[in-house]
Design an enzyme around this catalytic site. Sequence first.
Site, PDB file in Angstrom:
ATOM      1  CB  CYS A  62      -4.468  -1.333   4.666  1.00 49.12           C
ATOM      2  SG  CYS A  62      -3.436  -1.449   6.153  1.00 49.12           S
TER       3      CYS A  62
ATOM      4  CD  GLU B 281      -2.567   1.211   2.706  1.00 52.37           C
ATOM      5  OE1 GLU B 281      -3.607   1.885   2.767  1.00 52.37           O
ATOM      6  OE2 GLU B 281      -2.124   0.546   3.674  1.00 52.37           O
TER       7      GLU B 281
ATOM      8  CE  LYS C  60      -7.539   1.499   4.033  1.00 52.06           C
ATOM      9  NZ  LYS C  60      -6.178   1.856   4.500  1.00 52.06           N
TER      10      LYS C  60
END
Length: 289
Positions: free
Chosen positions: A154, A44, A117
Amino acid sequence: MSATVTLGVVQFACSDDVAENVATASRLVRDAAARGANVVLVQELFEGHYFCQEEEAAHFDRARPLQGHPTIAAFADLACELGVVIPVSFFERRNQAFFNSVAMVDDTGTVLGVYRKSHIPDGPGYEEKFYFTPGDTGFRVWHTPFGAIGVGICWDQWFPEAARAMALTGAEMLLYPTAIGSEPGRPDFDSMEHWRITMRGHAGANLMPVAAANRIGTEIVGGRTQTYYGSSFIAGAAGELVAAAGRDGEAVLTASFDRAALARQRAAWGLFRDRRPGLYGAIATADGG
């Protein structure tokens, strides 16, 4: 379509120089491709230090639009040259909005689309809500010659709902670029095993491989120090650990999977057949009510 897929995962320490990090990532992607990888996952926000350690408006200057993004263009060229698929993590600017995003680049160098995200953390050392708007793309699955790929970023990896949503929309594998390590103010706390076990559970619950790429090294941002624990891995469809990196040192991992055999296993096992969506209404609420 390929009958098998070989997943590749790379991990490395990031400097705060974009060109240096792109060069390092490119070198490791080449290494993974040389070992037979068809899909290569990079960590990331690998273009620089994990700036979310602090809340500082100057870091918004790191963001770039998708169109004309030089790092994405570089990896599109690399993907085409090597014939591999590369999900590329980047800090995206879209007009007045900022997202933590992944551009899915296929083996021809084509950008298939972007995932933004969905789950944005907010805690000491991981102050992402200051920078990122919650993603508006929904969970995405991309069809490539090497299989259907779902990607979370993540904090997304802690949510079984995200993994299941991608599986239900056709994913054959789940990939998670990551930046995680020490917790400011909690020097004795180590989340590494919890982190791995959670994602290995997604693999077992959905009968598909799961891979995570995490950074390593110690970074100082705005006087704050954080150490990232690496431990990137690839899990098989039963949740078993089939390849794992250490906490330190660059790593290139690969593991191969028979897509047809896994598809038959998913069909026969009954995990999707026996679901009862009508009973799961509480999941779609904030308080279970």
